[in-house]
Design a protein around this motif. Structure first.
Motif, PDB file in Angstrom:
ATOM      1  N   LYS A   1       0.783  -1.141  -0.119  1.00 11.18           N
ATOM      2  CA  LYS A   1       0.220  -0.294   0.679  1.00 11.18           C
ATOM      3  C   LYS A   1       0.538   1.372  -0.225  1.00 11.18           C
ATOM      4  CE  LYS A   1      -3.665  -2.075   2.305  1.00 11.18           C
ATOM      5  NZ  LYS A   1      -4.836  -2.037   2.938  1.00 11.18           N
ATOM      6  N   HIS A   2       2.179   0.828   0.512  1.00 11.40           N
ATOM      7  CA  HIS A   2       2.749   1.720   0.581  1.00 11.40           C
ATOM      8  C   HIS A   2       4.147   2.253  -0.498  1.00 11.40           C
ATOM      9  CE1 HIS A   2       1.965   2.362   4.927  1.00 11.40           C
ATOM     10  NE2 HIS A   2       2.115   3.187   4.926  1.00 11.40           N
ATOM     11  N   THR A   3       4.095   3.167  -1.239  1.00  8.10           N
ATOM     12  CA  THR A   3       4.503   3.084  -2.891  1.00  8.10           C
ATOM     13  C   THR A   3       6.119   3.866  -2.790  1.00  8.10           C
ATOM     14  OG1 THR A   3       2.799   4.332  -4.069  1.00  8.10           O
ATOM     15  CG2 THR A   3       2.715   1.704  -3.857  1.00  8.10           C
ATOM     16  N   PRO A   4       7.201   4.065  -3.827  1.00  8.05           N
ATOM     17  CA  PRO A   4       7.767   4.913  -3.237  1.00  8.05           C
ATOM     18  C   PRO A   4       7.436   6.327  -4.214  1.00  8.05           C
ATOM     19  CG  PRO A   4       8.801   2.607  -4.159  1.00  8.05           C
ATOM     20  CD  PRO A   4       7.497   2.529  -4.513  1.00  8.05           C
ATOM     21  N   PRO A   5       7.995   7.047  -3.984  1.00  9.41           N
ATOM     22  CA  PRO A   5       7.596   8.059  -4.908  1.00  9.41           C
ATOM     23  C   PRO A   5       7.757   8.438  -6.387  1.00  9.41           C
ATOM     24  CG  PRO A   5       9.049   8.832  -2.959  1.00  9.41           C
ATOM     25  CD  PRO A   5       8.851   7.693  -3.796  1.00  9.41           C
TER      26      PRO A   5
ATOM     27  N   HIS B   1       6.682   7.907   4.917  1.00 12.18           N
ATOM     28  CA  HIS B   1       5.679   6.806   4.269  1.00 12.18           C
ATOM     29  C   HIS B   1       5.922   6.657   2.688  1.00 12.18           C
ATOM     30  CE1 HIS B   1       3.380   8.963   7.639  1.00 12.18           C
ATOM     31  NE2 HIS B   1       3.084   7.674   7.557  1.00 12.18           N
ATOM     32  N   ASN B   2       6.036   7.199   2.100  1.00 10.70           N
ATOM     33  CA  ASN B   2       6.795   7.356   1.397  1.00 10.70           C
ATOM     34  C   ASN B   2       8.365   6.634   0.171  1.00 10.70           C
ATOM     35  OD1 ASN B   2       4.529   9.599  -0.038  1.00 10.70           O
ATOM     36  ND2 ASN B   2       4.573   7.324  -0.409  1.00 10.70           N
ATOM     37  N   GLY B   3       9.413   6.703   1.920  1.00  4.75           N
ATOM     38  CA  GLY B   3      10.665   6.444   1.593  1.00  4.75           C
ATOM     39  C   GLY B   3      10.713   5.182   2.636  1.00  4.75           C
ATOM     40  N   VAL B   4      10.921   4.752   3.912  1.00  6.59           N
ATOM     41  CA  VAL B   4      11.224   3.878   4.507  1.00  6.59           C
ATOM     42  C   VAL B   4      10.825   3.042   4.774  1.00  6.59           C
ATOM     43  CG1 VAL B   4      13.509   5.023   5.129  1.00  6.59           C
ATOM     44  CG2 VAL B   4      11.368   5.574   6.604  1.00  6.59           C
ATOM     45  N   VAL B   5       9.805   3.681   4.544  1.00  5.43           N
ATOM     46  CA  VAL B   5       8.168   2.235   4.849  1.00  5.43           C
ATOM     47  C   VAL B   5       7.367   1.349   4.038  1.00  5.43           C
ATOM     48  CG1 VAL B   5       5.756   2.340   5.808  1.00  5.43           C
ATOM     49  CG2 VAL B   5       7.068   3.672   6.758  1.00  5.43           C
TER      50      VAL B   5
ATOM     51  N   HIS C   1      20.423   8.938  -7.356  1.00  8.46           N
ATOM     52  CA  HIS C   1      20.881   7.840  -7.829  1.00  8.46           C
ATOM     53  C   HIS C   1      19.511   7.543  -6.114  1.00  8.46           C
ATOM     54  CE1 HIS C   1      24.754   6.517  -8.041  1.00  8.46           C
ATOM     55  NE2 HIS C   1      24.908   7.540  -7.795  1.00  8.46           N
ATOM     56  N   LEU C   2      18.558   8.547  -5.795  1.00  2.70           N
ATOM     57  CA  LEU C   2      17.876   8.002  -5.112  1.00  2.70           C
ATOM     58  C   LEU C   2      16.851   8.183  -5.561  1.00  2.70           C
ATOM     59  CD1 LEU C   2      16.617   8.698  -1.984  1.00  2.70           C
ATOM     60  CD2 LEU C   2      16.109  11.274  -2.916  1.00  2.70           C
ATOM     61  N   ARG C   3      16.473   8.600  -6.455  1.00  4.56           N
ATOM     62  CA  ARG C   3      15.702   7.353  -7.737  1.00  4.56           C
ATOM     63  C   ARG C   3      15.853   5.883  -7.865  1.00  4.56           C
ATOM     64  NH1 ARG C   3      12.448   6.596 -12.394  1.00  4.56           N
ATOM     65  NH2 ARG C   3      11.005   7.222 -12.815  1.00  4.56           N
ATOM     66  N   ASP C   4      16.786   6.032  -8.067  1.00  4.53           N
ATOM     67  CA  ASP C   4      17.947   4.383  -8.303  1.00  4.53           C
ATOM     68  C   ASP C   4      17.679   3.660  -7.746  1.00  4.53           C
ATOM     69  OD1 ASP C   4      18.193   5.245 -11.203  1.00  4.53           O
ATOM     70  OD2 ASP C   4      20.239   5.301 -10.448  1.00  4.53           O
ATOM     71  N   ALA C   5      17.567   4.297  -6.013  1.00  4.50           N
ATOM     72  CA  ALA C   5      16.957   3.291  -4.656  1.00  4.50           C
ATOM     73  C   ALA C   5      15.934   3.467  -4.982  1.00  4.50           C
ATOM     74  CB  ALA C   5      17.461   4.386  -3.744  1.00  4.50           C
ATOM     75  N   PHE C   6      14.931   4.057  -5.263  1.00  7.97           N
ATOM     76  CA  PHE C   6      13.281   3.794  -5.265  1.00  7.97           C
ATOM     77  C   PHE C   6      12.771   3.128  -6.440  1.00  7.97           C
ATOM     78  CE2 PHE C   6      12.481   8.609  -3.256  1.00  7.97           C
ATOM     79  CZ  PHE C   6      12.885   7.552  -2.008  1.00  7.97           C
ATOM     80  N   VAL C   7      13.518   2.875  -7.639  1.00  8.79           N
ATOM     81  CA  VAL C   7      12.971   1.749  -8.067  1.00  8.79           C
ATOM     82  C   VAL C   7      13.103   0.391  -7.689  1.00  8.79           C
ATOM     83  CG1 VAL C   7      14.127   0.689 -10.647  1.00  8.79           C
ATOM     84  CG2 VAL C   7      13.432   3.591 -10.531  1.00  8.79           C
ATOM     85  N   VAL C   8      14.492   0.154  -7.089  1.00  6.66           N
ATOM     86  CA  VAL C   8      14.834  -1.043  -6.921  1.00  6.66           C
ATOM     87  C   VAL C   8      13.629  -1.302  -5.634  1.00  6.66           C
ATOM     88  CG1 VAL C   8      16.772  -1.726  -4.936  1.00  6.66           C
ATOM     89  CG2 VAL C   8      17.297  -0.975  -6.611  1.00  6.66           C
TER      90      VAL C   8
END
Length: 608
Positions: free
Chosen positions: A472-476, A499-503, A585-592
């Motif tokens: 339910k919580h998705t990366p931004p 909520h959209n980062g670490v959760v 790099h932050l976006r790449d982390a969210f993609v992972v």
């Protein structure tokens, strides 16, 4: 037990990594230490000499220098030194001299090496950053920008009178002022200038401050190192250093700032909280956490170290409040256990934390006993709120009668959630699977945890629902390699790094723990355990852990940046505050993270 040994044990319990040792092991180590007293100015050892063991400062200060004489550390209580030499050939690679009467504890070489070999916490701690003798509180490697007081520097115009300058210093309670000409920094005036040039020199207070200031003084930039401060102050015998960027005064570093930095350590805050005599004293301790956050982040400590050390303070405050509650209410009728969930339960607290907790009570409790535990819960919860751990908006607290129950009721809760995993059950289970004992009788939870994990892992429908809940919580992630930021309100154009980062990673870690019946509550520990248990592939685990590290560290760096600017830390990050490199790099982390969520979702679909 010998009184002196008991004292050493109590001291070691406030020092990391000794605080990780079992009680019997802690007693053995305490017996191994010998006590040494030194007067100010005495040398502990000289570079090239054989080392007798690892030194731990109990009282006083020690200056550590390179063979060239360059000061690399000023160490205070609970800091260790000498490990660099012990890790090599047993010869000191630095020199150590006592600068203030000190009591040192000496751990023999064989005992030090035994601890390194047998306890991973010691190996990690003493192998981390061997470039210096001090980890976590080494001001020499800190950036000057992280050492400055958060408030803006106080300045006067070059044409202002000495009287105006003196009034500004008095009102702001500072010992120095920057002197500016328009926006350009031109000098500094201190209380010493006032005393020597005005009072002792008989100078009229109406003269311009330019007549007593030090013009074009030595300055530093925010990117200078703490070692630069030490060297300049020691060499020039000055106590104030202006921090200038592009010709503008941006800060002032004083000897007081250095003293304050050395005094703010997680161990000191733990000790102060543990010995506090009132809730007001504890609140004063927790008010220092933002400065600790800035210090730890500025020292480039790993995010799991920063959050663990900050959580340790919350644990100590909670236990102290429990002790105070029992002193006020009397002994509990039957044993109980106070547990934390949420970020405290996972040992992942940052500069922003509310409270999530509950109480498990021995099944021997009677209805007549329950008011005692309600009063205990209120005392502790109110105390936590006063200390900055605000009441949980969702009422997930021990003050809610639903979360203050005998173990048999808790067993019914977990079985009911697993048997009928509706949305509310999923939410409650997600919170309660992060439980960690804080104070009381830990055995009340131990069997229940193992039993619940086994029951949950065997129920494929419950697992499927928990997987669904974790998505339910998705990366931004937005279109065209951008971010999906908040569209309106106070935090418009920001990312919610909680909520959209670490959760999303926290939720994945919880699912992996459930599937593998893994005991750790900490997210990073869950990811590592999931890899070792074969629940996720080595490559998937490595990618996810590295992504989580980057996301969590970016969140902490943003909080530290807010504190340094004089604001309260929060979880909202403006992508525009990052460089192009950092955003990429932050976006790449969210993609992972999204990729791993997709893998979990597909696996669920394959099972159903």
């Amino acid at each position: 037990m010998n009184t002196s040994i008991s004292t050493v044990i109590a001291f070691l319990e406030s020092v990391h990594p000794y605080d990780t040792l079992p009680q019997d092991e802690l007693a053995r180590v305490a017996n191994s230490f010998s006590r040494r007293e030194f007067n100010a100015g005495e040398e502990v050892y000289h570079a090239g000499e054989p080392l007798n063991g690892l030194y731990l400062i109990k009282r006083g200060t020690v200056e550590v220098t390179e063979p060239s004489g360059q000061v690399i550390s000023l160490l205070g209580p609970r800091n260790s030194f000498g490990e660099r030499g012990l890790a090599r050939d047993g010869l000191a690679v630095t020199s150590a001299r006592v600068t203030e009467d000190a009591v040192l504890l000496l751990l023999p070489v064989p005992e030090f090496r035994r601890l390194i070999a047998n306890f991973p916490a010691f190996e990690r701690f003493f192998s981390r950053g061997r470039g210096g003798e001090n980890r976590g509180n080494d001001l020499t490697t800190q950036k000057v920008g992280d050492l400055m007081a958060s408030r803006k520097p106080i300045a006067v115009s070059v044409s202002d009178s000495v009287k105006v300058a003196a009034q500004k210093m008095r009102d702001a309670k500072v010992s120095s002022l920057g002197v500016i000409d328009g926006d350009r920094f031109v000098g500094i005036v201190t209380t010493r200038d006032m005393a020597n040039k005005v009072v002792a020199g008989g100078l009229d207070i109406s003269v311009p401050v330019s007549e007593i200031m030090t013009a074009d003084p030595v300055t530093l930039t925010p990117n200078s190192l703490g070692s630069d401060i030490l060297h300049i102050m020691l060499e020039r015998r000055i106590g104030h250093l202006p921090v200038v960027e592009d010709g503008r005064l941006v800060g002032m570093v004083t000897q007081t700032d250095l003293t304050r930095f050395q005094a703010v350590s997680s161990a000191q805050l733990v000790r102060d909280a543990a010995t506090a005599e009132s809730i007001e004293e504890m609140a004063a301790v927790t008010a220092r956490i933002p400065k600790l956050l800035v210090q730890l982040v500025g020292g480039h400590n790993a995010h799991e170290v920063v959050t663990r050390l900050i959580t340790d303070i919350a644990d100590t405050v909670t236990r102290r409040l429990l002790s105070m509650a029992e002193a006020s209410l009397g002994a509990p009728p039957v044993p109980y256990l106070w547990l934390a969930c949420g970020s405290q339960g996972r040992q992942e607290q940052t500069g922003v934390s509310d409270q999530d907790n509950c109480i498990m009570i021995d099944d021997a409790v009677t209805e007549a006993d329950m008011p005692y535990y309600a009063a205990l819960a209120k005392f502790v919860s109110d105390g936590l709120h006063a200390c900055g751990y605000v009441y949980c908006p969702g009422d997930m607290m021990a003050t809610n009668p639903q979360w203050c129950q005998p173990v048999r009721i808790w067993r019914q809760y977990f079985r009911g959630w697993i048997a009928k995993p509706d949305p509310m059950a999923q939410m409650l289970a997600s919170v309660m699977f992060d439980l960690r004992p804080i104070g009381g009788q830990a055995s009340l939870f131990r069997d229940l945890q193992a039993e619940t994990l086994d029951l949950a892992a065997k129920n494929s429908i419950f697992v499927a629902h928990m997987v669904s809940n974790s998505l339910k919580h998705t990366p931004p992630l937005g279109l065209l390699r951008g971010f999906a930021t908040i569209r309106s309100g106070e935090h418009k154009n920001h990312i919610d790094m909680k909520h959209n980062g670490v959760v999303p990673v926290v939720d994945l870690g919880r699912v992996y723990a459930l599937v593998g019946e893994l005991e750790p509550a900490n997210t990073r520990a869950r990811l590592e355990a999931a890899e070792h248990a074969g629940i996720i592939s080595a490559s998937g685990a490595r990618d996810l852990i590295e992504a989580y590290d980057l996301i969590a560290e970016t969140r902490l760096e943003n909080q530290a940046r807010l504190v340094r600017s004089g604001r309260k830390p929060d979880n909202f990050l403006a992508p525009s505050d990052l460089s192009d490199f950092e955003r990429s790099h932050l976006r790449d982390a969210f993609v992972v993270v999204r990729t791993m969520q997709s893998a979990v979702g597909q696996a669920r679909g394959a099972r159903t």
